[in-house]
Design a protein around this motif. Sequence first.
Motif, short mmCIF file in Angstrom:
data_model
loop_
_atom_site.label_atom_id
_atom_site.label_comp_id
_atom_site.label_asym_id
_atom_site.label_seq_id
_atom_site.Cartn_x
_atom_site.Cartn_y
_atom_site.Cartn_z
N TRP A 99 -44.63 8.53 -30.20
CA TRP A 99 -46.64 8.47 -30.02
C TRP A 99 -47.12 9.78 -30.91
O TRP A 99 -48.73 9.59 -31.13
CB TRP A 99 -46.37 8.44 -28.33
CG TRP A 99 -47.92 8.59 -28.07
CD1 TRP A 99 -49.08 9.43 -27.94
CD2 TRP A 99 -49.03 7.05 -28.11
NE1 TRP A 99 -50.18 8.74 -26.96
CE2 TRP A 99 -50.27 7.13 -28.21
CE3 TRP A 99 -48.77 6.05 -28.78
CZ2 TRP A 99 -50.79 6.38 -27.36
CZ3 TRP A 99 -49.04 4.94 -28.16
CH2 TRP A 99 -50.75 4.77 -28.02
N ILE A 100 -46.47 10.82 -31.31
CA ILE A 100 -47.73 11.79 -31.85
C ILE A 100 -48.11 11.53 -33.24
O ILE A 100 -48.44 11.58 -33.73
CB ILE A 100 -47.03 13.54 -30.88
CG1 ILE A 100 -47.44 13.70 -29.59
CG2 ILE A 100 -47.79 14.42 -32.44
CD1 ILE A 100 -46.72 15.14 -29.17
N ALA A 101 -46.71 11.04 -33.48
CA ALA A 101 -46.69 11.42 -35.48
C ALA A 101 -47.53 9.81 -35.03
O ALA A 101 -48.33 9.90 -36.22
CB ALA A 101 -45.10 10.88 -35.38
N SER A 102 -47.73 9.09 -34.62
CA SER A 102 -48.64 7.62 -34.60
C SER A 102 -49.96 7.58 -34.61
O SER A 102 -50.69 6.42 -35.08
CB SER A 102 -47.43 6.72 -34.15
OG SER A 102 -46.73 6.59 -34.35
N ALA A 105 -45.08 18.92 -34.46
CA ALA A 105 -46.62 18.83 -33.89
C ALA A 105 -46.47 20.17 -32.45
O ALA A 105 -45.14 20.17 -31.77
CB ALA A 105 -46.46 17.61 -33.26
N SER A 106 -47.53 21.00 -32.48
CA SER A 106 -48.01 21.23 -31.28
C SER A 106 -47.90 20.87 -30.30
O SER A 106 -49.21 20.35 -30.01
CB SER A 106 -48.23 22.76 -31.31
OG SER A 106 -49.35 22.23 -32.47
N THR A 125 -53.57 8.20 -25.09
CA THR A 125 -52.44 8.80 -24.26
C THR A 125 -51.03 7.68 -24.12
O THR A 125 -51.47 6.31 -24.12
CB THR A 125 -53.44 8.83 -22.96
OG1 THR A 125 -54.16 9.93 -22.70
CG2 THR A 125 -51.58 9.32 -21.50
N LEU A 126 -50.17 8.06 -23.95
CA LEU A 126 -48.37 7.58 -24.10
C LEU A 126 -48.73 6.57 -22.76
O LEU A 126 -48.88 6.90 -22.30
CB LEU A 126 -47.83 8.41 -24.05
CG LEU A 126 -46.03 8.18 -23.84
CD1 LEU A 126 -45.69 6.91 -25.47
CD2 LEU A 126 -45.43 8.79 -23.73
N ASP A 153 -52.21 19.98 -31.62
CA ASP A 153 -52.20 18.57 -32.80
C ASP A 153 -52.28 17.35 -31.33
O ASP A 153 -51.89 16.06 -31.64
CB ASP A 153 -50.82 18.93 -33.48
CG ASP A 153 -50.83 19.50 -34.21
OD1 ASP A 153 -51.21 19.02 -34.83
OD2 ASP A 153 -49.73 20.29 -34.47
N ALA A 154 -51.35 17.87 -30.34
CA ALA A 154 -51.19 17.03 -28.25
C ALA A 154 -51.68 17.75 -27.29
O ALA A 154 -51.57 18.86 -27.37
CB ALA A 154 -49.97 16.00 -28.98
#
Length: 198
Positions: free
Chosen positions: A191-194, A15-16, A151-152, A83-84
């Motif tokens: 977190w990004i993947a989810s 992910a970027s 946000t994480l 992506d994030a």
Amino acid sequence: MSIQASGTQAASTPASVAVFVGSLRKESFNRKIADILAELAGDSLRFEQIEIGNLPHYNQDLDDEGTPPAQWTAFREKVAPFDAVLFVTPEYNRSVPAVLKNALDVGSRPYGKSVWDGKPGAVVSVSPGAIGGFGANHHLRQALVFLNVPTLQQPEAYLGGVSKLLGDDGKLQNEGTKEFLGKFVKAFADWIASNKKS
């Protein structure tokens, strides 16, 4: 078959992550920590720092008149494909630096075209002080709620006493901090993947 192929491709493409550093100092502790986070991420995430110091102060009249500064347009176009987002910030007067708040405002407009919308994010606050930029960290989170940046939540990252954690070469001298930041990066990748926008 096509679903499996798609999943394989997604798993192999990191992910970027657009990284925003809230300090403009040449020897910024925050920039050094951002560099360390990128190193710890390895191949799991692709970090890129986005400069925010050249953005003119946000003035909605310029958007309404269709004459946004070139720096605003370039910034919006640069951030949009990521992506994030990751924010690494000091604390100024119990809040985030003006330059970082301005970047949030510029990226959130024109109305309905926010570059932040739906991008998973994370916050790291960095300070020579003992509380690790706690005020800035949470003040920034308030803005991110409104901007629809999931946000994480855990682990929270407040790095206090940072001047004692880094050597003259800008590298971490504290193994406990390095281990913690490694766990933070792993949690952020998960977190990004989810939460990644489809």
